[in-house]
Design an enzyme around this catalytic site. Sequence first.
Site, PDB file in Angstrom:
ATOM      1  CB  CYS A 141      -0.945  -0.025   1.192  1.00 27.26           C
ATOM      2  SG  CYS A 141      -2.124   1.247   1.366  1.00 27.26           S
ATOM      3  CB  CYS A 195      -1.439   4.113   8.107  1.00 27.34           C
ATOM      4  SG  CYS A 195      -2.493   4.540   6.858  1.00 27.34           S
ATOM      5  CB  CYS A 202      -0.714  -0.193   8.290  1.00 27.00           C
ATOM      6  SG  CYS A 202      -1.434  -1.308   7.094  1.00 27.00           S
ATOM      7  CB  CYS A 250     -15.526  -7.117   7.063  1.00 22.55           C
ATOM      8  SG  CYS A 250     -16.664  -6.775   8.194  1.00 22.55           S
ATOM      9  CB  CYS A 259     -18.367  -4.659   5.712  1.00 17.30           C
ATOM     10  SG  CYS A 259     -17.577  -3.126   6.075  1.00 17.30           S
ATOM     11  CB  CYS A 269     -18.062   0.284   9.427  1.00 17.06           C
ATOM     12  SG  CYS A 269     -16.946  -0.439  10.315  1.00 17.06           S
ATOM     13  NE  ARG A 300     -17.576  -5.334  13.760  1.00 14.10           N
ATOM     14  CZ  ARG A 300     -18.078  -4.359  12.960  1.00 14.10           C
ATOM     15  NH1 ARG A 300     -17.132  -3.529  12.435  1.00 14.10           N
ATOM     16  NH2 ARG A 300     -19.200  -4.264  12.696  1.00 14.10           N
TER      17      ARG A 300
END
Length: 336
Positions: A54, A58, A61, A98, A129, A189, A267
């Site tokens: 990616c 972040c 991550c 998800c 999701c 979400c 969650r």
Amino acid sequence: MTQIRTDWTRDEIAALFDLPFTELLFRAAEVHRAHHKPDEVQLCTLLSIKTGGCPEDCGYCSQSVKADSGVEASKLMDVREVLQSAARAKDAGSQRFCMGAAWRNPKERDMPAIVEIVKGVRAMGLETCMTLGMLSPKQADMLAEAGLDYYNHNIDSSPEYYERVITTRTMQDRLDTLDNVRSAGINVCSGGIVGMGETREDRVGFIHTLSTLPQHPESVPVNALVPVKGTVLGDMLADTPLAKIDDIEFVRTVAAARITMPLSMVRLSAGRESMSEATQALCFMAGANSIFTGDKLLTAPNSGDDADAALFARLGLKPLVGEEPMRACKQAEAAE
Ligand code: SAM
Ligand code: DTB
Ligand code: SF4
């Protein structure tokens, strides 16, 4: 009926965090019971449909190209493989499937396969999701048209701390995507991560940002940082163990989410694998009513079905099978 408010102030939320723990838990449990069955927990399953490589930075991550985490980059999975995985999740009792992709945003050429996946998973009777990064209004409309039930896009932290964790896209970019998702009629979400070395004030700011959105997210994932070696935050926490969040403070954050966003599903997300059963029980007491099942999140380990079956048996919890209390229109009604 609890009043649904989107005008919370930071001071009010800070005052919730400051309550004696037993009082905070009691209030959260009261709000929880007014809108949800306290013995029902929603089961969701995660699948990484496109892993690693990616371009975003972040700091938490494992899938960022900036991280030296050993996660290998892969292409978007075949539709057939995704559907096989969804079928296994359904057999294991999951309500929602998800799917996550390590993208800054989906490219136009990815959309046909994504649409096919949404349609296929939905046809199995699972809620769908997706979390694919930023979405344009047109992409959000395409996903809505395909029947996508939820879109996950986290604000991650307070606006102030966010900037210390991610530089390649802004909090405003994220809010714009949430707006596009909402406008397309897809359920939202959105949540974030606790335990990234942020302060109490940041946790207050995080809950404040979510609870003052024009409409609360239908689902609010509260993740405990999974410290991954080779990521900025994983390495920082390994060097400064005192920065690790304490369990009680994590539970306080869950309780603040429950009190400020009464109808949302809260969650208990990443980080359960290293959480004691007692801490998880406190989270359920504080109003968490959804979890990720299975032994893997996207790349990190999760508790696993056997451990969760044992936990549910010990705590007398059962999987949620019906409709969530909140869908956008219900929230609007409650606000009147
Ligand atoms: N690329 C997409 C995006 O960021 O929008 C979707 C996938 S991303 C992994 C989804 C969320 O997982 C992040 O926003 C973050 O809140 C959470 N997450 C990622 N890595 C984590 C970690 N190590 N510990 C806890 N939560 C994490
Ligand atoms: C969310 O808030 N948590 C999930 C889901 N949304 C996509 C992801 C957790 C990822 C944990 C780290 C990993 O598996 O790499
Ligand atoms: Fe990419 Fe999402 Fe990981 Fe950020 S959290 S690096 S956007 S996969």
